[in-house]
Each structure stands twice: as structure tokens, then as C-alpha cells.
Write an enzyme that holds these catalytic residues in place. Structure first.
Site, PDB file in Angstrom:
ATOM      1  N   HIS A 100       0.861  -1.186   0.000  1.00  0.00           N
ATOM      2  CA  HIS A 100       0.000   0.000   0.000  1.00  0.00           C
ATOM      3  C   HIS A 100       0.897   1.235   0.000  1.00  0.00           C
ATOM      4  CE1 HIS A 100      -3.842  -2.008   1.824  1.00  0.00           C
ATOM      5  NE2 HIS A 100      -3.301  -2.735   0.849  1.00  0.00           N
ATOM      6  N   GLU A 112       0.956   3.822   1.849  1.00  0.00           N
ATOM      7  CA  GLU A 112       1.443   4.197   3.175  1.00  0.00           C
ATOM      8  C   GLU A 112       2.624   3.338   3.605  1.00  0.00           C
ATOM      9  OE1 GLU A 112      -3.189   4.294   3.638  1.00  0.00           O
ATOM     10  OE2 GLU A 112      -1.712   3.360   2.304  1.00  0.00           O
ATOM     11  N   CYS A 147      -6.195   1.723   5.987  1.00  0.00           N
ATOM     12  CA  CYS A 147      -6.802   0.461   6.408  1.00  0.00           C
ATOM     13  C   CYS A 147      -6.181   0.030   7.748  1.00  0.00           C
ATOM     14  CB  CYS A 147      -6.558  -0.604   5.342  1.00  0.00           C
ATOM     15  SG  CYS A 147      -4.821  -1.110   5.191  1.00  0.00           S
ATOM     16  N   CYS A 207      -2.305  -0.467   7.537  1.00  0.00           N
ATOM     17  CA  CYS A 207      -1.553   0.791   7.463  1.00  0.00           C
ATOM     18  C   CYS A 207      -1.656   1.590   8.766  1.00  0.00           C
ATOM     19  CB  CYS A 207      -2.027   1.608   6.264  1.00  0.00           C
ATOM     20  SG  CYS A 207      -1.635   0.801   4.689  1.00  0.00           S
TER      21      CYS A 207
END
Length: 150
Positions: free
Chosen positions: A53, A55, A83, A86
């Protein structure tokens, strides 16, 4: 333009890179004291890595640049609400502040489904500002999914 909007525009530029690569268009920037330390965009498809992701990739790059996995005093700017994975990484990295654009009612772990970053049971809390450039951040995601359905 305030600093949050300035850095969110950089995160949006990262999201555009993800869009061009066929990834869900999410971008992230990590800054400290007005300086960008790292930036990244979503890469799970291209990297064949479910943890890639925006992040997570930005945190990895920032930690490498700083020579430390603790990123106290930093702010993470991301185009969508993080999410659970993260949000957990933000806590472990000791990021001081999160600024996000669009909320994520189906997967957001900051304000939508959970409040992980403000949970007093955990050993670190992150200051949160949501809704920065919300419309632009929502639009790039909507465009991606609209085009996927065509």
C-alpha cells in the site's frame, strides 16, 4: 494554500502515478518540518505484494532515509483513510500525525470502521486530520473504479 493542502497535492500526484500503472490510485507523502522525506503510491499489483500500500511503501522509504524505523515528528499525508494494516504500521513507526483526503467507509480504520489511531489501549496515538482535498481524492478513486466497470 496551507501546508496540508500542499502536501496532499503531492500525495495526489503519487496517486496519479498509481492510476497510470493500473493500481488503485492512492498516494502518500511523509514530511517532517515542511520537508518531504519520502513518497510512494500503491503497488500491490505490480509488486505482487499485498502489503505494498502507498502508506507502507512510504514508511519503508522514510525509515530507510532516516536510518530509523521510528518516525517521530513526521506527518503522513495519504489520499484515502488508511486500512487496519496501514494504521497499525503508523502506530509502530510512531508517526506523529496523519492527514488523509477521502474517508473509506468499507475499509477505513481511522474514523470510518475503527478508531485505531486514537485507541487509548495502544501505546501510541496519532493526531488525525481528515478531509483535506476530499473531493479531489475521492474523484481519482471514483474515476478508477468507473473505468474498471466499463
Amino acid at each position: 494554500m496551507d501546508r496540508d493542502e500542499e502536501f496532499m497535492r503531492l500525495a495526489l500526484a503519487e496517486a496519479e502515478k498509481a492510476l497510470l500503472a493500473g493500481e488503485v490510485p492512492v498516494g502518500a507523502v511523509i514530511a517532517r518540518g515542511g520537508e518531504v522525506i519520502a513518497s510512494a503510491h500503491n503497488g500491490p499489483v505490480g509488486l505482487k505484494d499485498p502489503s505494498a500500500h502507498a502508506e507502507i511503501l512510504a514508511l519503508r522509504r522514510a525509515a530507510a532515509a532516516e536510518g530509523n524505523y521510528r518516525l517521530a515528528g513526521t506527518t503522513l499525508y495519504v489520499t484515502i483513510e488508511p486500512c487496519l494494516m496501514c494504521a497499525g504500521a503508523l502506530i509502530h513507526a510512531r508517526v506523529s500525525r496523519l492527514v488523509f483526503g477521502a474517508s473509506d467507509p468499507k475499509g477505513g480504520a481511522v474514523v470510518s470502521l475503527y478508531g485505531v489511531l486514537q485507541d487509548a489501549r495502544l501505546n501510541h496515538r496519532v493526531d488525525v486530520t481528515g478531509g483535506v482535498l476530499r473531493e479531489a481524492c475521492s474523484e481519482i478513486l471514483s474515476r478508477f473504479f468507473r473505468e474498471k466497470r466499463l
